[in-house]
Design an enzyme around this catalytic site. Structure first.
Site, short mmCIF file in Angstrom:
data_model
loop_
_atom_site.label_atom_id
_atom_site.label_comp_id
_atom_site.label_asym_id
_atom_site.label_seq_id
_atom_site.Cartn_x
_atom_site.Cartn_y
_atom_site.Cartn_z
N ASN A 193 -7.51 -3.00 14.54
CA ASN A 193 -7.29 -2.55 13.17
C ASN A 193 -8.05 -1.28 12.84
O ASN A 193 -7.61 -0.48 12.01
CB ASN A 193 -7.71 -3.67 12.20
CG ASN A 193 -7.67 -3.22 10.76
OD1 ASN A 193 -6.61 -2.96 10.21
ND2 ASN A 193 -8.84 -3.11 10.13
N LYS B 90 -0.82 7.87 15.79
CA LYS B 90 -0.07 6.64 15.57
C LYS B 90 1.24 6.65 16.35
O LYS B 90 1.68 5.60 16.84
CB LYS B 90 0.19 6.44 14.08
CG LYS B 90 -1.07 6.13 13.28
CD LYS B 90 -1.74 4.85 13.77
CE LYS B 90 -2.93 4.46 12.93
NZ LYS B 90 -3.56 3.18 13.34
N THR C 132 -5.51 -0.47 -0.99
CA THR C 132 -6.89 -0.52 -0.53
C THR C 132 -7.82 -0.05 -1.64
O THR C 132 -7.39 0.20 -2.78
CB THR C 132 -7.08 0.37 0.71
OG1 THR C 132 -6.88 1.74 0.32
CG2 THR C 132 -6.09 0.00 1.80
N TYR D 15 -3.53 12.19 12.56
CA TYR D 15 -3.27 10.77 12.31
C TYR D 15 -1.84 10.41 12.71
O TYR D 15 -1.62 9.42 13.42
CB TYR D 15 -3.49 10.46 10.83
CG TYR D 15 -3.37 9.00 10.48
CD1 TYR D 15 -4.36 8.09 10.84
CD2 TYR D 15 -2.27 8.53 9.77
CE1 TYR D 15 -4.26 6.74 10.51
CE2 TYR D 15 -2.16 7.19 9.42
CZ TYR D 15 -3.16 6.31 9.80
OH TYR D 15 -3.05 4.97 9.48
#
Length: 264
Positions: free
Chosen positions: A93, A163, A194, A159
Site C-alpha cells: 500500500n 503506477k 483521505t 506517479y
C-alpha cells in the site's frame, strides 16, 4: 493463524486495510516510515482489537533517491523468520505520491525517488515475501495501485509512470509466481476521501475527478474491501485489476452538474 503484512499503514487507506484484516481475526503486521507514527498506530490498533496480534515495524524504503534500502527489508523478513511467522498475504500500500512535479523544472532525483519507491522497493518487498511463500506452499501479493496508471493528471508524471509500470510488474510477477501457487493482483483506487480531502475542501469540492457516474468517491474502507476480496476470496484469480473509482475510468470526461443539481 493467517498473517497479513501491510505497508504504509499508519495513515489513510492503510489504516482501513489494517482494520479490515484485524476485524476478520488475522494477525496483522504493518509498516511505516517514522517510528513515532508506527508506535502510535500500533497502540491504537491494539486497543481496538485486544484479542488480535498486531505489530508495527519502522521500515524505510529508500536510502536516497537512487538507492532502495534492501537491507532494511531483509532485516524485517529475517526477524519474521526468526519468530516463525509466515506472511500469507502481502499488501503493498505504501507509495510516494509525487505531488507537484513540474516536467520542465523538477530535478531527475524527484522522478527517481517516486519510481524507486513505487516500483523498485515494492519489487524488493514482493520478491522477499514470495521466496518465503514458495516454501509455505503459496500466498497472495496485492498492489494498491491507482487509476492514474491509465489516466494521467497534471504535474504527476512520475506517479503516473510508476503506477503504469507497477501494473506491468504485477502481471509479470503473476505469470512467474503462479506455478508456486502465489497470486498477484492489484486494486486501482480513484480519488479517496483521505486527510487531504478534509484539509483542502475548496479544491476537492470542484476537482473534476470527484464527479463520478456513481456521484461519490471511495472511502478507505471501500479500498480495504477490494483488497480483502483478493486476499480471502479470489482463489483462482491472478494478474487481475479491480478498479474502485465510482466509474471514473468509464467516462471520456466528467459530467459536472450545475450547482443546483449537485448531490450533497
Amino acid at each position: 493463524m493467517h498473517t497479513v503484512l501491510i505497508t504504509g499503514a499508519c495513515v489513510n487507506t492503510g489504516v482501513d486495510i489494517v482494520h479490515k484484516f484485524a476485524s476478520e481475526g488475522w494477525r496483522v503486521l504493518f509498516t511505516g516510515r517514522k517510528e513515532e507514527a508506527v508506535m502510535q498506530a500500533q497502540s491504537c490498533y491494539r486497543a481496538a482489537y485486544p484479542s488480535v496480534s498486531i505489530t508495527g515495524y519502522t521500515l524505510p524504503s529508500l536510502r536516497d533517491a537512487y538507492t532502495v534500502d534492501e537491507e532494511a527489508a531483509e532485516r524485517l523478513y529475517t526477524d519474521l523468520d526468526r519468530q516463525g511467522i509466515t506472511v500469507d498475504v502481502l499488501v503493498l500500500n505504501a507509495a510516494h505520491q509525487g505531488l507537484g512535479m513540474r516536467v520542465l523544472e523538477s530535478p531527475l532525483s524527484d522522478f527517481m525517488q517516486v519510481i524507486n519507491t513505487n516500483m523498485t522497493w515494492n519489487f524488493c518487498m514482493a520478491v522477499k515475501a514470495a521466496r518465503r511463500m514458495c516454501r509455505a506452499g503459496g500466498g497472495s501479493i496485492i498492489f494498491v495501485n491507482s487509476n492514474t496508471a491509465y489516466r494521467a493528471i497534471p504535474d504527476r508524471v512520475a506517479y503516473a509512470a510508476s503506477k503504469s509500470g507497477q501494473l506491468g510488474m504485477m502481471r509479470a510477477l503473476a505469470l512467474d509466481l503462479g506455478r508456486y501457487n502465489i497470486r498477484v493482483n492489484a486494486v486501482l483506487p480513484g480519488m479517496i476521501r483521505t486527510d487531504r480531502w478534509t484539509e483542502h475542501p475548496d479544491f476537492y469540492s470542484s476537482v473534476p475527478s470527484r464527479f463520478t457516474p456513481l456521484g461519490d468517491v471511495a472511502t478507505g474502507a471501500d479500498i480495504a474491501d477490494a483488497v480483502w476480496y483478493f486476499a480471502a476470496h479470489a482463489r483462482n484469480t491472478t494478474g487481475a485489476e479491480l478498479v474502485v473509482d465510482g466509474g471514473n475510468m468509464i467516462q471520456l470526461y466528467p459530467i459536472i452538474p450545475q450547482a443546483e443539481e449537485q448531490r450533497p
